[in-house]
Design a protein around this motif. Structure first.
Motif, mmCIF file in Angstrom:
data_model
loop_
_atom_site.group_PDB
_atom_site.id
_atom_site.type_symbol
_atom_site.label_atom_id
_atom_site.label_comp_id
_atom_site.label_asym_id
_atom_site.label_seq_id
_atom_site.Cartn_x
_atom_site.Cartn_y
_atom_site.Cartn_z
ATOM 1 N N ASN A 1 -55.923 23.273 46.434
ATOM 2 C CA ASN A 1 -55.146 24.233 47.455
ATOM 3 C C ASN A 1 -55.397 25.950 46.897
ATOM 4 O OD1 ASN A 1 -54.059 25.943 49.434
ATOM 5 N ND2 ASN A 1 -52.559 25.384 49.442
ATOM 6 N N TRP B 1 -54.537 34.723 50.952
ATOM 7 C CA TRP B 1 -54.678 32.856 50.246
ATOM 8 C C TRP B 1 -55.462 32.289 51.869
ATOM 9 C CZ3 TRP B 1 -51.966 31.265 45.930
ATOM 10 C CH2 TRP B 1 -51.896 30.207 45.356
ATOM 11 N N HIS C 1 -58.382 31.644 48.592
ATOM 12 C CA HIS C 1 -59.722 32.298 49.349
ATOM 13 C C HIS C 1 -59.732 33.796 48.863
ATOM 14 C CE1 HIS C 1 -61.088 28.532 50.802
ATOM 15 N NE2 HIS C 1 -59.272 28.314 51.494
ATOM 16 N N ASN D 1 -61.777 35.944 51.855
ATOM 17 C CA ASN D 1 -62.817 35.939 51.034
ATOM 18 C C ASN D 1 -63.134 37.389 49.774
ATOM 19 O OD1 ASN D 1 -63.417 33.256 51.988
ATOM 20 N ND2 ASN D 1 -64.762 33.898 53.861
ATOM 21 N N THR E 1 -57.809 32.763 53.970
ATOM 22 C CA THR E 1 -58.379 33.652 55.081
ATOM 23 C C THR E 1 -59.750 34.908 54.241
ATOM 24 O OG1 THR E 1 -57.569 34.837 56.445
ATOM 25 C CG2 THR E 1 -57.757 32.935 56.872
#
Length: 122
Positions: free
Chosen positions: A60, A117, A63, A121, A119
């Motif tokens: 996990n 974390w 992002h 980019n 969504t």
């Protein structure tokens, strides 16, 4: 980060913040309930920190920018501790309000950490 846990953490921080702010404006000095609710917010932050350390190893990854996330996390971990320290030194109604504002700030910071974390980019 775990999506559902972060929203539970935001809800707890909002409730604790509103409770402390209302108690402070009602003229109450810091007590076990206001300090305890802030301590609960801190405990949830510690759990979130441990989850954030372990999550990339189990698939996990964040992002968004990792450095920004951990700066938010460390700042969020220090904020309730500083608020409780202030409340223990200055036993006035305003220190109870400070505890509330601290918890409300934590709610905003956890929401932002969740965005970074899950969504955002790079």
């Amino acid at each position: 980060m775990i999506f559902w846990f972060s929203y539970i953490q935001i809800a707890v921080a909002l409730l604790a913040g509103l409770f402390c702010v209302i108690s402070g404006f009602a003229g109450r000095t810091p007590n076990d309930f206001t300090l305890g609710s802030t301590a609960l917010v801190e405990v949830l932050l510690v759990v979130q920190f441990v989850v954030a350390l372990i999550a990339p190893a189990v698939g996990n990854p964040p992002h968004g920018d990792v450095l920004t996330f951990y700066v938010y996390m460390i700042s969020a971990l220090l904020l309730p501790a500083a608020g409780v320290f202030w409340a223990l030194i200055d036993r006035s109604k305003w220190s109870t309000v400070v505890l509330g504002v601290t918890c409300l700030a934590i709610a905003v910071m956890v929401f932002r950490m969740n965005e970074i974390w899950l969504t955002q980019n790079v």
